[in-house]
Design a protein around this motif. Sequence first.
Motif, PDB file in Angstrom:
ATOM      1  N   GLY A  15       0.788  -1.215   0.000  1.00  0.00           N
ATOM      2  CA  GLY A  15       0.000   0.000   0.000  1.00  0.00           C
ATOM      3  C   GLY A  15       0.821   1.266   0.000  1.00  0.00           C
ATOM      4  O   GLY A  15       0.275   2.358  -0.203  1.00  0.00           O
ATOM      5  N   SER A  17       4.389   3.650  -1.152  1.00  0.00           N
ATOM      6  CA  SER A  17       4.879   4.222  -2.398  1.00  0.00           C
ATOM      7  C   SER A  17       6.393   4.289  -2.406  1.00  0.00           C
ATOM      8  O   SER A  17       7.030   4.477  -1.361  1.00  0.00           O
ATOM      9  CB  SER A  17       4.319   5.625  -2.604  1.00  0.00           C
ATOM     10  OG  SER A  17       2.903   5.620  -2.704  1.00  0.00           O
ATOM     11  N   VAL A  64       0.450  -2.979 -13.666  1.00  0.00           N
ATOM     12  CA  VAL A  64       0.827  -1.773 -12.931  1.00  0.00           C
ATOM     13  C   VAL A  64       0.044  -0.548 -13.354  1.00  0.00           C
ATOM     14  O   VAL A  64       0.154   0.509 -12.711  1.00  0.00           O
ATOM     15  CB  VAL A  64       2.336  -1.481 -13.068  1.00  0.00           C
ATOM     16  CG1 VAL A  64       3.158  -2.694 -12.673  1.00  0.00           C
ATOM     17  CG2 VAL A  64       2.677  -1.031 -14.483  1.00  0.00           C
ATOM     18  N   ARG A  67      -1.348   2.443 -11.154  1.00  0.00           N
ATOM     19  CA  ARG A  67      -0.586   2.517  -9.913  1.00  0.00           C
ATOM     20  C   ARG A  67       0.800   3.127 -10.119  1.00  0.00           C
ATOM     21  O   ARG A  67       1.301   3.817  -9.237  1.00  0.00           O
ATOM     22  CB  ARG A  67      -0.431   1.129  -9.297  1.00  0.00           C
ATOM     23  CG  ARG A  67      -1.751   0.463  -8.938  1.00  0.00           C
ATOM     24  CD  ARG A  67      -1.512  -0.829  -8.160  1.00  0.00           C
ATOM     25  NE  ARG A  67      -0.783  -1.812  -8.949  1.00  0.00           N
ATOM     26  CZ  ARG A  67       0.389  -2.348  -8.575  1.00  0.00           C
ATOM     27  NH1 ARG A  67       0.959  -1.988  -7.440  1.00  0.00           N
ATOM     28  NH2 ARG A  67       0.978  -3.248  -9.347  1.00  0.00           N
ATOM     29  N   PHE A  68       1.414   2.839 -11.259  1.00  0.00           N
ATOM     30  CA  PHE A  68       2.763   3.324 -11.550  1.00  0.00           C
ATOM     31  C   PHE A  68       2.699   4.451 -12.572  1.00  0.00           C
ATOM     32  O   PHE A  68       1.826   4.465 -13.455  1.00  0.00           O
ATOM     33  CB  PHE A  68       3.635   2.205 -12.119  1.00  0.00           C
ATOM     34  CG  PHE A  68       3.994   1.117 -11.148  1.00  0.00           C
ATOM     35  CD1 PHE A  68       3.403   1.033  -9.902  1.00  0.00           C
ATOM     36  CD2 PHE A  68       4.945   0.170 -11.500  1.00  0.00           C
ATOM     37  CE1 PHE A  68       3.734   0.024  -9.017  1.00  0.00           C
ATOM     38  CE2 PHE A  68       5.288  -0.841 -10.621  1.00  0.00           C
ATOM     39  CZ  PHE A  68       4.685  -0.914  -9.383  1.00  0.00           C
ATOM     40  N   THR A  69       3.650   5.364 -12.486  1.00  0.00           N
ATOM     41  CA  THR A  69       3.753   6.462 -13.437  1.00  0.00           C
ATOM     42  C   THR A  69       5.207   6.656 -13.838  1.00  0.00           C
ATOM     43  O   THR A  69       6.070   6.807 -12.973  1.00  0.00           O
ATOM     44  CB  THR A  69       3.212   7.770 -12.848  1.00  0.00           C
ATOM     45  OG1 THR A  69       1.848   7.607 -12.450  1.00  0.00           O
ATOM     46  CG2 THR A  69       3.281   8.889 -13.893  1.00  0.00           C
ATOM     47  N   MET A  83       5.844   4.606  -7.983  1.00  0.00           N
ATOM     48  CA  MET A  83       5.105   3.388  -7.719  1.00  0.00           C
ATOM     49  C   MET A  83       4.237   3.588  -6.486  1.00  0.00           C
ATOM     50  O   MET A  83       4.751   3.775  -5.381  1.00  0.00           O
ATOM     51  CB  MET A  83       6.049   2.203  -7.534  1.00  0.00           C
ATOM     52  CG  MET A  83       7.007   2.007  -8.703  1.00  0.00           C
ATOM     53  SD  MET A  83       7.948   0.467  -8.598  1.00  0.00           S
ATOM     54  CE  MET A  83       8.937   0.801  -7.136  1.00  0.00           C
ATOM     55  N   ASN A  84       2.937   3.556  -6.690  1.00  0.00           N
ATOM     56  CA  ASN A  84       1.976   3.726  -5.612  1.00  0.00           C
ATOM     57  C   ASN A  84       1.170   2.452  -5.416  1.00  0.00           C
ATOM     58  O   ASN A  84       1.137   1.577  -6.276  1.00  0.00           O
ATOM     59  CB  ASN A  84       1.026   4.891  -5.920  1.00  0.00           C
ATOM     60  CG  ASN A  84       1.730   6.214  -6.077  1.00  0.00           C
ATOM     61  OD1 ASN A  84       2.722   6.489  -5.401  1.00  0.00           O
ATOM     62  ND2 ASN A  84       1.218   7.065  -6.962  1.00  0.00           N
ATOM     63  N   SER A  85       0.504   2.379  -4.283  1.00  0.00           N
ATOM     64  CA  SER A  85      -0.345   1.231  -3.962  1.00  0.00           C
ATOM     65  C   SER A  85       0.385  -0.084  -4.199  1.00  0.00           C
ATOM     66  O   SER A  85      -0.131  -1.003  -4.839  1.00  0.00           O
ATOM     67  CB  SER A  85      -1.639   1.288  -4.789  1.00  0.00           C
ATOM     68  OG  SER A  85      -2.358   2.482  -4.546  1.00  0.00           O
ATOM     69  N   LEU A  86       1.573  -0.175  -3.676  1.00  0.00           N
ATOM     70  CA  LEU A  86       2.424  -1.330  -3.930  1.00  0.00           C
ATOM     71  C   LEU A  86       1.843  -2.598  -3.331  1.00  0.00           C
ATOM     72  O   LEU A  86       1.224  -2.583  -2.267  1.00  0.00           O
ATOM     73  CB  LEU A  86       3.824  -1.082  -3.384  1.00  0.00           C
ATOM     74  CG  LEU A  86       4.662  -0.127  -4.232  1.00  0.00           C
ATOM     75  CD1 LEU A  86       5.867   0.358  -3.444  1.00  0.00           C
ATOM     76  CD2 LEU A  86       5.112  -0.821  -5.515  1.00  0.00           C
ATOM     77  N   LYS A  87       2.070  -3.686  -4.041  1.00  0.00           N
ATOM     78  CA  LYS A  87       1.611  -4.997  -3.640  1.00  0.00           C
ATOM     79  C   LYS A  87       2.813  -5.918  -3.455  1.00  0.00           C
ATOM     80  O   LYS A  87       3.865  -5.694  -4.054  1.00  0.00           O
ATOM     81  CB  LYS A  87       0.680  -5.587  -4.703  1.00  0.00           C
ATOM     82  CG  LYS A  87      -0.505  -4.704  -5.063  1.00  0.00           C
ATOM     83  CD  LYS A  87      -1.289  -5.300  -6.229  1.00  0.00           C
ATOM     84  CE  LYS A  87      -2.449  -4.419  -6.618  1.00  0.00           C
ATOM     85  NZ  LYS A  87      -3.203  -4.976  -7.772  1.00  0.00           N
ATOM     86  N   ASP A  90       4.773  -6.949  -6.440  1.00  0.00           N
ATOM     87  CA  ASP A  90       5.641  -5.980  -7.092  1.00  0.00           C
ATOM     88  C   ASP A  90       7.096  -6.158  -6.687  1.00  0.00           C
ATOM     89  O   ASP A  90       7.973  -5.487  -7.243  1.00  0.00           O
ATOM     90  CB  ASP A  90       5.201  -4.553  -6.761  1.00  0.00           C
ATOM     91  CG  ASP A  90       3.838  -4.210  -7.343  1.00  0.00           C
ATOM     92  OD1 ASP A  90       3.561  -4.595  -8.487  1.00  0.00           O
ATOM     93  OD2 ASP A  90       3.064  -3.528  -6.640  1.00  0.00           O
TER      94      ASP A  90
END
Length: 125
Positions: A15, A17, A64, A67-69, A83-87, A90
């Motif tokens: 969750g 970043s 991704v 979630r990723f940019t 990288m956001n909302s990581l699982k 990932d």
Amino acid sequence: QVQLVESGGGLVQAGGSVRLSCAASGRTFSTYTMGWFRRGPGKERDFVASIIRSSGSTYYADSVKGRFTISRDNAKNTVYLQMNSLKPEDTAVYYCAAVLGTPLWGTRERSYDYWGQGTHVTVSS
């Protein structure tokens, strides 16, 4: 030739970043298409994201997207991967890659000529 150095990897909770950076050598950074790939434990290296030299268009793997940019700062010769909302899935070694101009297949690993050594990202549950 282009030399690439990734940084920013580390341990993060699910969750959270992380922002990865890839510093490139040379003064012609803006002429390169840049990409991010990753290799998870026991897996092949997979496409994550790319930003096209000519158009500035970005592309993402389905896993991704949202979630990723990926972004770039040509003045700093640097490409980023936010990288956001990581699982936990990932978790991988993340690699920065570059190729001159606009490749026909910007999402394919073999389209890229230059690679960094990778930075580790571990996502804990």
